[in-house]
Motif scaffolding. Sequence first.
Motif, PDB file in Angstrom:
ATOM      1  N   PHE A 192      37.350  88.566  77.752  1.00 45.00           N
ATOM      2  CA  PHE A 192      38.189  88.926  78.902  1.00 45.00           C
ATOM      3  C   PHE A 192      37.322  89.208  80.122  1.00 45.00           C
ATOM      4  CE2 PHE A 192      41.337  90.521  75.570  1.00 45.00           C
ATOM      5  CZ  PHE A 192      42.100  89.366  75.636  1.00 45.00           C
ATOM      6  N   ILE A 238      43.618  84.953  72.357  1.00 46.04           N
ATOM      7  CA  ILE A 238      42.917  85.106  73.632  1.00 46.04           C
ATOM      8  C   ILE A 238      43.083  83.852  74.486  1.00 46.04           C
ATOM      9  CG2 ILE A 238      40.627  85.341  74.685  1.00 46.04           C
ATOM     10  CD1 ILE A 238      39.891  87.112  72.263  1.00 46.04           C
ATOM     11  N   ILE A 247      44.346  89.888  84.360  1.00 48.20           N
ATOM     12  CA  ILE A 247      43.188  90.058  83.469  1.00 48.20           C
ATOM     13  C   ILE A 247      42.880  91.537  83.274  1.00 48.20           C
ATOM     14  CG2 ILE A 247      40.713  89.634  83.211  1.00 48.20           C
ATOM     15  CD1 ILE A 247      41.182  86.976  84.760  1.00 48.20           C
ATOM     16  N   GLY A 301      44.878  83.612  78.141  1.00 47.64           N
ATOM     17  CA  GLY A 301      44.261  83.008  79.315  1.00 47.64           C
ATOM     18  C   GLY A 301      45.174  81.994  79.983  1.00 47.64           C
ATOM     19  N   VAL A 358      45.320  92.847  80.833  1.00 42.94           N
ATOM     20  CA  VAL A 358      44.967  92.421  79.475  1.00 42.94           C
ATOM     21  C   VAL A 358      43.786  93.240  78.950  1.00 42.94           C
ATOM     22  CG1 VAL A 358      44.045  90.506  78.125  1.00 42.94           C
ATOM     23  CG2 VAL A 358      45.864  90.081  79.767  1.00 42.94           C
ATOM     24  N   MET A 359      42.832  93.561  79.817  1.00 45.41           N
ATOM     25  CA  MET A 359      41.687  94.372  79.402  1.00 45.41           C
ATOM     26  C   MET A 359      42.116  95.793  79.049  1.00 45.41           C
ATOM     27  SD  MET A 359      38.866  92.940  82.142  1.00 45.41           S
ATOM     28  CE  MET A 359      37.389  93.686  81.440  1.00 45.41           C
ATOM     29  N   ASP A 390      43.512  95.486  75.685  1.00 45.31           N
ATOM     30  CA  ASP A 390      42.386  95.363  74.752  1.00 45.31           C
ATOM     31  C   ASP A 390      41.832  96.732  74.372  1.00 45.31           C
ATOM     32  OD1 ASP A 390      39.852  93.925  73.603  1.00 45.31           O
ATOM     33  OD2 ASP A 390      39.071  95.298  75.116  1.00 45.31           O
TER      34      ASP A 390
END
Length: 314
Positions: free
Chosen positions: A64, A143, A116, A147, A119-120, A123
């Motif tokens: 990521f 993943i 992003i 993306g 998403v991080m 994570d």
Amino acid sequence: MTTLNHTGVSHTVFHLLGIPGLEDQHMWISIPFLISYVITLLGNSLLICIILTKRSLHEPMYLFLCMLAGADIVLSTCTVPQALAIFWFRAGEISLDRCITQIFLLTSTFISESAILLVMAFDRYIAICYPLRYTTILTHRLIGKIGMTVLLRSYCTVFPVIFLLKRLTFCKSNILPNTACKHIVLARVSCDDIRVNTWYGVFALISTLVVDVVLILISYVLILRAVLHMPSQDARLKALNTCGSHVCVILLFYGPGIFSVLTQRFGRHIPPHIHVLLANVYTLAPPMLNPIIYGIKTKQIREQVFHVFFSKQK
């Protein structure tokens, strides 16, 4: 440089002024632009190369981060080279099609970076709240799908802007007081009704960035709740430390970015050069500082950077 004031004639070429009111300072202003762009290219390219070539870093968190570094390079490249051309050579001429293309790339990349970062945050939530299932949940296949979803969301959100701008007749002026083309900046030199453009811009902001910020906040509330229930202080500190870099990047990205977007639309009494300088902050500072922040605060990346630069000297 002519300006047509009668309706029915639409400009196909525009002239970017750079930073209005500070034209005599352009040469000095170009120095931080150039330095930040060089650091952005070197830092993010190094980060991408290290993550892709080192098998030990083929984990979700670093993949990521690799996406974020790629988006940072695109975000800076969309604007900084053109700004430098204006500062150094007064080469501010740009066609309407190229202007709209720049708006599309710049806005979609900005929305992609926001996704992003969300998403991080997800994570980090999985890593802290479900550590034993981390690798089974965030597989390489998932993943890849994430993306693709990030790209599709950003492109689909920005795509209508092309048609909203193409329908306008630009007969007021062909001078844009900025270093780059922006949706509302270009729409304002039209002699048509731009309320649809304005409200679609607000909708795009709320449906992407605002939603992302809310979901990131929810993720960190859940993370903090899980951390506070950990038995030892060392475990709590270790868990919080893994989030430190991400929190710094979030504040660096959303702060100037959202403030710049809001002032462009509603801050009519703010001097024009302040608008332009703020708009350039989020294309200069986050891409330059992100690899530095992760390089300093992430042990695995820091070790790989030292290995790249110093292992051959031994």
